[in-house]
Design an enzyme around this catalytic site. Sequence first.
Site, PDB file in Angstrom:
ATOM      1  N   LYS A 118     -26.471 -10.267 -66.107  1.00  0.00           N
ATOM      2  CA  LYS A 118     -25.953  -9.546 -67.208  1.00  0.00           C
ATOM      3  C   LYS A 118     -25.485  -8.274 -66.790  1.00  0.00           C
ATOM      4  O   LYS A 118     -24.245  -7.837 -66.742  1.00  0.00           O
ATOM      5  CB  LYS A 118     -26.921  -9.221 -68.204  1.00  0.00           C
ATOM      6  N   TRP A 157     -36.308 -14.686 -76.589  1.00  0.00           N
ATOM      7  CA  TRP A 157     -36.743 -14.589 -75.257  1.00  0.00           C
ATOM      8  C   TRP A 157     -38.108 -13.962 -75.365  1.00  0.00           C
ATOM      9  O   TRP A 157     -39.004 -14.631 -74.393  1.00  0.00           O
ATOM     10  CB  TRP A 157     -35.770 -13.876 -74.398  1.00  0.00           C
ATOM     11  N   ASP A 170     -39.344  -7.253 -70.014  1.00  0.00           N
ATOM     12  CA  ASP A 170     -38.283  -8.069 -69.786  1.00  0.00           C
ATOM     13  C   ASP A 170     -36.848  -7.330 -69.886  1.00  0.00           C
ATOM     14  O   ASP A 170     -36.716  -7.198 -71.051  1.00  0.00           O
ATOM     15  CB  ASP A 170     -38.220  -9.293 -70.250  1.00  0.00           C
TER      16      ASP A 170
HETATM   17  C1  LIG Z   1     -34.061 -11.000 -72.371  1.00  0.00           C
HETATM   18  C2  LIG Z   1     -33.641 -12.289 -71.565  1.00  0.00           C
HETATM   19  N1  LIG Z   1     -34.702 -12.718 -71.090  1.00  0.00           N
HETATM   20  C3  LIG Z   1     -34.908 -13.779 -70.489  1.00  0.00           C
HETATM   21  C4  LIG Z   1     -33.559 -14.522 -70.138  1.00  0.00           C
HETATM   22  C5  LIG Z   1     -33.690 -15.685 -69.368  1.00  0.00           C
HETATM   23  O1  LIG Z   1     -32.981 -15.502 -68.011  1.00  0.00           O
HETATM   24  P1  LIG Z   1     -32.934 -16.704 -66.887  1.00  0.00           P
HETATM   25  O2  LIG Z   1     -31.635 -17.473 -67.578  1.00  0.00           O
HETATM   26  O3  LIG Z   1     -32.431 -15.784 -65.757  1.00  0.00           O
HETATM   27  O4  LIG Z   1     -34.092 -17.374 -66.700  1.00  0.00           O
HETATM   28  C6  LIG Z   1     -32.499 -14.059 -70.812  1.00  0.00           C
HETATM   29  C7  LIG Z   1     -31.282 -14.818 -70.534  1.00  0.00           C
HETATM   30  O5  LIG Z   1     -30.449 -14.719 -71.280  1.00  0.00           O
HETATM   31  C8  LIG Z   1     -32.232 -12.895 -71.419  1.00  0.00           C
HETATM   32  O6  LIG Z   1     -31.339 -12.495 -72.208  1.00  0.00           O
END
Ligand SMILES: Cc1ncc(COP(=O)(O)O)c(C=O)c1O
Length: 360
Positions: free
Chosen positions: A196, A104, A172
């Site tokens: 989550k 991510w 994030d």
């Molecule tokens: C740490 C992290 N950042 C970003 C995301 C992306 O999130 P979204 O699917 O809401 O765009 C996730 C999704 O699992 C994640 O675990």
Amino acid sequence: MPERVFNFFAGPATLPYDVVKEAAKGVVNFENMGMSVMEISHRSAQFDRMFCEAQNNMLKIMGLSDDEYAVLFLGGGASTQFCALPFNFLKDSMTADYVVTGGWSKKAVKEAMFFGNVNIAASSEDSNFSFIPKEFNLTPGAAYVHTTSNNTLVGTQIKNFPETGDVPLVSDMSSDFLSRDLDFSKFSLIYAGAQKNIGPSGVAAVVVRRSWVDQARTEVPTMLSYKTHMSKNSLFNTPPSFPVYVVGLVMKWILAQGGIKAVEAANVKKAELLYSYMDDSNGFYTGTAEKDSRSLMNVTFRLPSEELEKKFIVEGAENDLFGLKGHRSVGGCRASIYNAMPHEGIEALIEFMKGFKAAN
Ligand SMILES: Cc1ncc(COP(=O)(O)O)c(C=O)c1O
């Protein structure tokens, strides 16, 4: 099938059962209005009350004040924030520092590179992201420092965030938001996809220092501009009504648990129980993250062979333990044990792991 199983999926993920039941009521008849929360105007007084309460309770849980921080509830998931952040704050010839601790973080870097210079302040990619780096090569006067507090895919979690001085610290926190007591006032911007720890998919929470937004770039498309959303208290356009409603219920649930400290204490207990069983399993269950980087939220592990891993995941589901497959980019197994995973879920998982080991 029992009415409720143990759900170890990484996200969308398990929610507090009481919240799910309460949300079901709001789906039918919200606040005795004879209409569903999904059917009422986002300009109605009842909606506004619910929306502001969710924002205020989030700040209360984080120990932040409404004067200093704004809470935005935005569509587009956490992924949209990968691009909104640099669009707003990575100006001209500035550099943004990124701590790269998993897939991510890499996606966040990719977006930032469209807007300006990116310095990789630290990375554990050479070791398959199995640990959180301790040294950070920070750029003096950087636009901001971006971190990923918890790495959902590889099961690591930042314990010590970089000391950034006057440079805005961003995180994030999608997969560990409101799961542990941090000094949130160190951060200028925190974002998290809700699915989550704090609600269903469809909304991302952005908690941002108001004075930083004042300094954001103005030439940003309206819907990606933090100024737009902050100036309208996150109601510039129709918000994701139902997800925000559930986030509000989760905020009340966290407060009813005794707040973030109590939630953290329960999370530490659950994770310790699971990791210590794995560590005592004579190498049958091997954690993939280095011990001092282990996540309290996503417990990643391997079994002696891929065949056994497949069997483990199938038999887990047969025992009402769902979602134990590791992320497709990483393989192996993963138990996601967010705030809402009850302690009994961990006990049931360990009992199953013991039986599986004995039989195999
Ligand atoms: C740490 C992290 N950042 C970003 C995301 C992306 O999130 P979204 O699917 O809401 O765009 C996730 C999704 O699992 C994640 O675990």
